[in-house]
Write a protein that holds these residues in place. Structure first.
Motif, PDB file in Angstrom:
ATOM      1  N   ASP A  96       0.985  -1.310   0.030  1.00  0.00           N
ATOM      2  CA  ASP A  96      -0.169  -0.027  -0.081  1.00  0.00           C
ATOM      3  C   ASP A  96       1.098   1.329  -0.008  1.00  0.00           C
ATOM      4  O   ASP A  96       0.709   2.094  -0.824  1.00  0.00           O
ATOM      5  CB  ASP A  96      -0.727   0.075   1.213  1.00  0.00           C
ATOM      6  N   GLU A 143      -6.381   1.072   4.829  1.00  0.00           N
ATOM      7  CA  GLU A 143      -7.307   2.202   4.366  1.00  0.00           C
ATOM      8  C   GLU A 143      -7.467   2.312   2.819  1.00  0.00           C
ATOM      9  O   GLU A 143      -6.148   2.428   2.366  1.00  0.00           O
ATOM     10  CB  GLU A 143      -7.055   3.403   5.300  1.00  0.00           C
ATOM     11  N   ASP A 144      -8.184   2.715   2.240  1.00  0.00           N
ATOM     12  CA  ASP A 144      -8.471   2.931   0.788  1.00  0.00           C
ATOM     13  C   ASP A 144      -7.335   4.063   0.697  1.00  0.00           C
ATOM     14  O   ASP A 144      -7.315   5.140   1.113  1.00  0.00           O
ATOM     15  CB  ASP A 144      -9.991   3.384   0.599  1.00  0.00           C
ATOM     16  N   ARG A 145      -6.978   4.184  -0.651  1.00  0.00           N
ATOM     17  CA  ARG A 145      -5.838   5.252  -0.912  1.00  0.00           C
ATOM     18  C   ARG A 145      -6.622   6.559  -1.274  1.00  0.00           C
ATOM     19  O   ARG A 145      -6.123   7.608  -1.062  1.00  0.00           O
ATOM     20  CB  ARG A 145      -5.047   4.695  -2.020  1.00  0.00           C
ATOM     21  N   ARG A 146      -7.915   6.438  -1.617  1.00  0.00           N
ATOM     22  CA  ARG A 146      -8.634   7.798  -1.566  1.00  0.00           C
ATOM     23  C   ARG A 146      -8.668   8.529  -0.432  1.00  0.00           C
ATOM     24  O   ARG A 146      -8.698   9.756  -0.561  1.00  0.00           O
ATOM     25  CB  ARG A 146     -10.092   7.547  -2.004  1.00  0.00           C
TER      26      ARG A 146
END
Lengths: 161, 157
Positions: free
Chosen positions: A49, A147-150
């Motif tokens: 990530d 956690e989402d990269r957005r």
């Protein structure tokens, strides 16, 4: 909440054999996470990530200290960390050292880790989030595990400002 | 025609080919079986897969076996109060009509006592044992240590 970096005290060795103290990080935004190279799931996932985030940030990521602190100094020597990290973004630095120094580091971040027996082997439970600090060393937030990269990228951009 | 044969041959040898194979046993479909390369054989490997239960009876994954590892186990990564731990899972439920993924950050197979380091591009068999459907053996593709999963859309043909 983690201490500001300027108030942390520990001395560790990076994967190239260089001595590192938290004061060395002041002046650049810093991203720190805890892990160990034995773990097959969480750590490669987090490193993957983070490598993706650094690539997305491009040259801006050159201004970051990006640091993995091993919670498994028994198995993670600087050489082991170097081999492991060669699979990920080259801007990621790995730190290890005596257990007491790693405990001091974890205390500064308010991070936890614990050795857990697993048959004849052992694994490590550890804080899985990624800690962010501004260039002056002030705490700048946590990116939760996976956690989402957005959501992750704007958090990193904020400490880069 | 020659181009077509060549293209087919290339597609078959494409890196993501193994992980995109589909296997069935009873009402269960098992696909996207993959693993990550390891540094040496001393560290455990990992096993990820997707299982779809098209039937109307709940089932459960209760065991793994593979010649690649002396002690394959089912585990689950759990994050509680920000701390990740990796408890052993006795079984992984595969409810009727649902797809269950062993995927990064959740359920996974942990391959202890590897017989040899897992290298990117290698493949090895894993036999999954289900409570009701019985056993099925799948080919597991080893992707890079950085991989987050196989890219089956590009490999699909």
């Amino acid at each position: 909440m983690p201490l500001p970096i300027a108030e942390m005290v520990f001395t560790l060795t990076d994967h190239r054999g260089k001595t590192v103290r938290p004061v060395d990080w002041i002046g650049r935004p810093t991203l720190v996470f805890f892990g160990f190279t034995w773990c097959p799931d969480v750590c490669p996932t987090t490193l993957s990530d983070i490598s993706g985030w650094l690539e997305d940030l491009g040259p801006d990521a050159d201004r970051l200290n990006t640091v993995l602190i091993s919670v498994d100094p028994e198995r993670d020597s600087p050489d082991v960390l170097a081999e492991y990290l060669s699979n990920f973004d080259p801007r990621i630095i790995g730190l290890t050292g005596p257990l007491a120094e790693i405990e001091r580091a974890a205390a500064g971040f308010r991070a936890r880790f614990e050795k857990v027996a697993q048959g004849e082997h052992y694994t490590m439970d550890h804080t899985a989030g990624v800690f962010l600090f501004r260039a002056d060393g002030r705490f700048g937030g946590i990116i939760d595990y996976h956690e989402d990269r957005r959501f992750a990228l704007p958090k990193i951009r904020r400490v880069l400002e | 025609m020659r181009t077509l044969i060549l293209a087919t041959a290339l597609a078959l040898s494409a890196p993501a080919a193994f992980a995109c194979e589909t296997f069935t046993v009873g009402d269960l479909t098992v696909e996207h079986a993959w693993s990550r390369a390891t540094i040496g054989a001393g560290r455990p490997g990992v096993f990820y897969v997707e299982i779809t239960n098209a039937g109307d009876t709940d089932d459960a994954l209760i065991g793994l076996a593979t010649p690649a590892a002396g002690m394959p186990m089912l585990h689950e990564t759990v994050v509680m109060d920000g701390v990740a731990s990796m408890p052993h899972a006795m079984s992984i439920p595969v409810p009727a009509g649902q797809t269950v993924a062993l995927a990064p950050g959740g359920y996974h197979g942990m391959l202890m006592d590897l017989s040899t380091a897992l290298k990117e591009g290698d493949s090895f068999p894993v036999t999954l044992t289900f409570e009701k459907a019985g056993e099925v053996t799948v080919n597991v593709e080893v992707l890079s240590l950085r991989a987050e999963g196989p890219d089956c859309e590009h490999a699909a043909q």
